[in-house]
Write a protein that holds these residues in place. Structure first.
Motif, PDB file in Angstrom:
ATOM      1  N   LYS A   1       6.877  13.995   7.882  1.00  0.00           N
ATOM      2  CA  LYS A   1       7.954  14.267   8.190  1.00  0.00           C
ATOM      3  C   LYS A   1       9.249  13.487   7.728  1.00  0.00           C
ATOM      4  O   LYS A   1      10.184  13.961   7.460  1.00  0.00           O
ATOM      5  N   ARG A   2       9.202  12.243   7.843  1.00  0.00           N
ATOM      6  CA  ARG A   2       9.945  11.469   7.273  1.00  0.00           C
ATOM      7  C   ARG A   2      10.105  11.485   5.841  1.00  0.00           C
ATOM      8  O   ARG A   2      11.214  11.569   5.286  1.00  0.00           O
ATOM      9  N   LEU A   3       9.116  11.930   5.081  1.00  0.00           N
ATOM     10  CA  LEU A   3       9.364  12.151   3.561  1.00  0.00           C
ATOM     11  C   LEU A   3      10.042  13.196   3.130  1.00  0.00           C
ATOM     12  O   LEU A   3      10.888  13.363   2.313  1.00  0.00           O
ATOM     13  N   GLN A   4       9.813  14.458   3.988  1.00  0.00           N
ATOM     14  CA  GLN A   4      10.647  15.528   3.950  1.00  0.00           C
ATOM     15  C   GLN A   4      11.977  15.384   4.232  1.00  0.00           C
ATOM     16  O   GLN A   4      12.834  15.843   3.720  1.00  0.00           O
ATOM     17  N   SER A   5      12.325  14.729   5.278  1.00  0.00           N
ATOM     18  CA  SER A   5      13.901  14.329   5.921  1.00  0.00           C
ATOM     19  C   SER A   5      14.396  13.621   4.612  1.00  0.00           C
ATOM     20  O   SER A   5      15.698  13.774   4.235  1.00  0.00           O
TER      21      SER A   5
ATOM     22  N   SER B   1      -5.383   7.411   6.555  1.00  0.00           N
ATOM     23  CA  SER B   1      -5.099   6.744   7.844  1.00  0.00           C
ATOM     24  C   SER B   1      -3.612   6.802   8.439  1.00  0.00           C
ATOM     25  O   SER B   1      -3.615   6.375   9.492  1.00  0.00           O
ATOM     26  N   TYR B   2      -2.736   7.257   7.852  1.00  0.00           N
ATOM     27  CA  TYR B   2      -1.268   7.443   8.102  1.00  0.00           C
ATOM     28  C   TYR B   2      -1.019   8.780   8.681  1.00  0.00           C
ATOM     29  O   TYR B   2       0.173   9.169   8.929  1.00  0.00           O
ATOM     30  N   GLN B   3      -1.925   9.811   8.525  1.00  0.00           N
ATOM     31  CA  GLN B   3      -1.379  11.096   8.855  1.00  0.00           C
ATOM     32  C   GLN B   3      -1.260  11.180  10.200  1.00  0.00           C
ATOM     33  O   GLN B   3      -1.886  10.425  11.105  1.00  0.00           O
TER      34      GLN B   3
ATOM     35  N   LEU C   1       0.828  -1.077   0.089  1.00  0.00           N
ATOM     36  CA  LEU C   1      -0.040  -0.296   0.192  1.00  0.00           C
ATOM     37  C   LEU C   1       0.963   1.359  -0.084  1.00  0.00           C
ATOM     38  O   LEU C   1       1.809   1.495   1.022  1.00  0.00           O
ATOM     39  N   LEU C   2       0.723   2.152  -1.107  1.00  0.00           N
ATOM     40  CA  LEU C   2       1.319   3.391  -1.109  1.00  0.00           C
ATOM     41  C   LEU C   2       0.661   4.220  -0.154  1.00  0.00           C
ATOM     42  O   LEU C   2      -0.351   4.731  -0.164  1.00  0.00           O
ATOM     43  N   ILE C   3       1.653   4.853   0.858  1.00  0.00           N
ATOM     44  CA  ILE C   3       1.158   5.512   1.692  1.00  0.00           C
ATOM     45  C   ILE C   3       1.426   7.059   2.043  1.00  0.00           C
ATOM     46  O   ILE C   3       0.942   7.950   2.633  1.00  0.00           O
ATOM     47  N   GLY C   4       2.209   7.116   1.258  1.00  0.00           N
ATOM     48  CA  GLY C   4       2.926   8.717   1.215  1.00  0.00           C
ATOM     49  C   GLY C   4       3.874   9.001   0.048  1.00  0.00           C
ATOM     50  O   GLY C   4       4.438   7.981  -0.531  1.00  0.00           O
ATOM     51  N   ILE C   5       3.889  10.137  -0.544  1.00  0.00           N
ATOM     52  CA  ILE C   5       4.444  10.402  -1.917  1.00  0.00           C
ATOM     53  C   ILE C   5       5.154  12.006  -1.914  1.00  0.00           C
ATOM     54  O   ILE C   5       4.188  12.645  -1.384  1.00  0.00           O
ATOM     55  N   ALA C   6       6.422  11.928  -2.136  1.00  0.00           N
ATOM     56  CA  ALA C   6       6.744  13.518  -2.074  1.00  0.00           C
ATOM     57  C   ALA C   6       7.429  13.648  -3.494  1.00  0.00           C
ATOM     58  O   ALA C   6       8.710  13.472  -3.495  1.00  0.00           O
ATOM     59  N   PRO C   7       7.023  14.237  -4.459  1.00  0.00           N
ATOM     60  CA  PRO C   7       7.718  14.590  -5.770  1.00  0.00           C
ATOM     61  C   PRO C   7       8.446  15.837  -5.778  1.00  0.00           C
ATOM     62  O   PRO C   7       7.728  16.904  -5.302  1.00  0.00           O
TER      63      PRO C   7
END
Length: 62
Positions: A52-56, A44-46, A19-25
């Motif tokens: 924060k992890r995607l940004q990092s 559901s994962y917000q 399951l794709l739960i986050g994306i940061a292009p």
């Protein structure tokens, strides 16, 4: 979203198994500048730290 990803040269994603739960292009020159204008986290994962992890990881990846 498909066009956003197609025009990005750095895309960080987060998965929970299949399951794709986050994306940061982002668009970056991989040297000086990186533009992360928006990212998305599955409802559901917000508030679980995924954003924060995607940004990092975007900062490290660029």
């Amino acid at each position: 979203m498909e066009r956003v990803i197609a025009n990005s040269n750095l895309t960080i994603s987060a998965w929970d198994e299949d399951l794709l739960i986050g994306i940061a292009p982002s668009v970056t020159d991989f040297h000086y500048a990186c533009s992360l204008s928006d990212f998305a986290v599955h409802q559901s994962y917000q508030r679980s730290g995924v954003g924060k992890r995607l940004q990092s990881l975007t900062v490290v990846g660029f």
